[in-house]
Design a protein around this motif. Structure first.
Motif, short mmCIF file in Angstrom:
data_model
loop_
_atom_site.label_atom_id
_atom_site.label_comp_id
_atom_site.label_asym_id
_atom_site.label_seq_id
_atom_site.Cartn_x
_atom_site.Cartn_y
_atom_site.Cartn_z
N TRP A 99 43.58 78.41 23.98
CA TRP A 99 44.48 77.46 23.70
C TRP A 99 45.09 76.94 24.94
O TRP A 99 45.31 77.66 25.94
N GLY A 100 44.73 75.76 25.09
CA GLY A 100 45.09 74.89 26.25
C GLY A 100 45.29 73.48 25.86
O GLY A 100 45.65 72.86 25.06
N HIS A 101 45.32 72.63 27.06
CA HIS A 101 45.73 71.17 27.03
C HIS A 101 45.00 70.74 28.03
O HIS A 101 44.34 70.92 29.26
N ASP A 102 44.67 69.25 27.95
CA ASP A 102 44.18 68.36 28.78
C ASP A 102 44.82 67.62 29.71
O ASP A 102 44.59 66.70 30.37
N GLY A 103 46.23 67.95 29.99
CA GLY A 103 47.31 67.27 30.35
C GLY A 103 48.18 66.53 29.59
O GLY A 103 49.22 66.45 29.91
N VAL A 104 47.77 66.06 28.37
CA VAL A 104 48.68 65.60 27.36
C VAL A 104 48.47 66.05 26.05
O VAL A 104 49.39 66.20 25.36
N GLN A 105 47.29 66.43 25.48
CA GLN A 105 47.05 66.93 24.19
C GLN A 105 46.59 68.30 24.32
O GLN A 105 45.93 68.74 25.09
N PHE A 106 46.79 69.03 23.12
CA PHE A 106 46.29 70.19 22.75
C PHE A 106 44.43 70.42 23.00
O PHE A 106 44.04 69.47 22.25
N THR A 107 44.02 71.47 23.33
CA THR A 107 42.64 71.61 23.33
C THR A 107 42.33 73.38 23.11
O THR A 107 43.04 74.04 23.59
N PHE A 108 41.25 73.34 22.38
CA PHE A 108 40.81 74.73 21.99
C PHE A 108 39.76 75.04 22.66
O PHE A 108 38.64 74.15 22.66
N ARG A 109 39.67 76.12 23.62
CA ARG A 109 38.49 76.23 24.56
C ARG A 109 37.83 77.43 23.86
O ARG A 109 38.15 78.60 24.25
N PRO A 110 36.99 77.27 22.83
CA PRO A 110 36.35 78.60 22.19
C PRO A 110 35.55 79.41 23.29
O PRO A 110 35.74 80.89 23.00
N PHE A 111 35.14 79.20 24.16
CA PHE A 111 34.54 79.95 25.35
C PHE A 111 35.53 80.93 26.11
O PHE A 111 35.16 81.88 26.70
N GLN A 112 36.91 80.47 25.79
CA GLN A 112 38.10 81.29 26.44
C GLN A 112 38.50 82.31 25.55
O GLN A 112 39.55 82.89 25.74
N HIS A 113 38.16 82.27 24.48
CA HIS A 113 38.93 82.74 23.15
C HIS A 113 38.35 84.27 23.11
O HIS A 113 37.06 84.32 22.83
N ASP A 114 39.22 85.18 22.83
CA ASP A 114 39.10 86.47 22.64
C ASP A 114 38.76 86.70 21.13
O ASP A 114 39.67 86.61 20.32
N ASP A 115 37.34 86.75 20.40
CA ASP A 115 37.22 86.96 19.22
C ASP A 115 36.96 88.01 18.66
O ASP A 115 36.51 88.16 17.52
N GLY A 116 37.33 89.13 19.35
CA GLY A 116 37.25 90.43 18.75
C GLY A 116 38.65 91.00 17.88
O GLY A 116 39.46 90.28 17.78
N PRO A 117 38.52 92.05 17.21
CA PRO A 117 39.65 92.45 16.45
C PRO A 117 40.90 92.80 17.20
O PRO A 117 40.79 93.26 18.28
N LYS A 118 41.98 92.43 16.46
CA LYS A 118 43.20 92.61 17.01
C LYS A 118 44.20 93.46 16.09
O LYS A 118 43.97 92.98 14.99
N SER A 119 45.23 94.16 16.59
CA SER A 119 45.95 94.71 15.79
C SER A 119 47.46 94.25 16.10
O SER A 119 47.85 94.15 17.21
#
Length: 187
Positions: free
Chosen positions: A107-127
């Motif tokens: 989860w991030g932003h471009d200075g003004v709007q939200f951006t999702f950066r899938p390459f920085q997302h941890d897609d492993g299982p979480k508890s």
């Protein structure tokens, strides 16, 4: 009078989702919060919470842009649970903070709007909060909205802002039950 009450409500939500120009040196991003708070602050809290958690100024304020799969940053996660949703230490653990930080990676932003950066997302299982899955930030929000502490915390914060500086726990719980029944905490 109606306009004054709307502005007071906007200020209440700004106080709840606090940011400041001392760290966020982007006036446009800070200014863009007010219309969200003004219009969405009249509706359901889940929509408002999601709008604020994807707000560029709030993400910058809480180091959301530094939160990546390789180095989860717990600030956004901890503040969301502690300040915005549940209260200090009410029904969550340090492990829950760490796991939800992983869910908010990317989860991030471009200075003004939200951006999702899938390459920085941890897609492993979480508890998180006793459940396990491949959770992302939206899932964490949904799980928190099922938590029994959320209605009392949010209703107590509103009571604190509009009525009285000290809120008895029994009053906060009673108001939380009413708040939930009004469907303003919907998921």
């Amino acid at each position: 009078l109606h306009q004054q009450s709307g502005e007071k409500r906007t200020f209440c939500w700004h106080d709840h989702f606090a940011t400041s120009s001392t760290k966020v040196r982007n006036p446009g991003a800070l200014l863009s919060q007010n219309p969200k708070l003004r219009t969405m602050g009249r509706g359901d809290f889940r929509s408002l919470a999601l709008a604020m958690l994807t707000d560029a100024a709030l993400l910058y304020w809480l180091d959301g842009e530094k939160n990546s799969a390789g180095a989860p940053n717990e600030n956004l996660s901890r503040e969301f649970m502690e300040l915005f949703a549940l209260g200090h230490g009410d029904g969550y653990t340090e492990q829950d903070v760490r796991e939800s930080a992983r869910a908010f990676t990317g989860w991030g932003h471009d200075g003004v709007q939200f951006t999702f950066r899938p390459f920085q997302h941890d897609d492993g299982p979480k508890s998180f909060l006793g459940k396990t899955g491949n959770f992302d930030g939206d899932d964490v929000i949904d799980l928190l909205f099922e938590h029994p502490a959320l209605p009392a915390h949010v209703a107590g914060r509103l009571y604190n802002f509009f009525v009285c500086e000290s809120v008895d726990d029994s009053i906060a719980r009673a108001l939380g039950a009413i708040y939930r029944s009004l469907k303003v905490l919907r998921k």
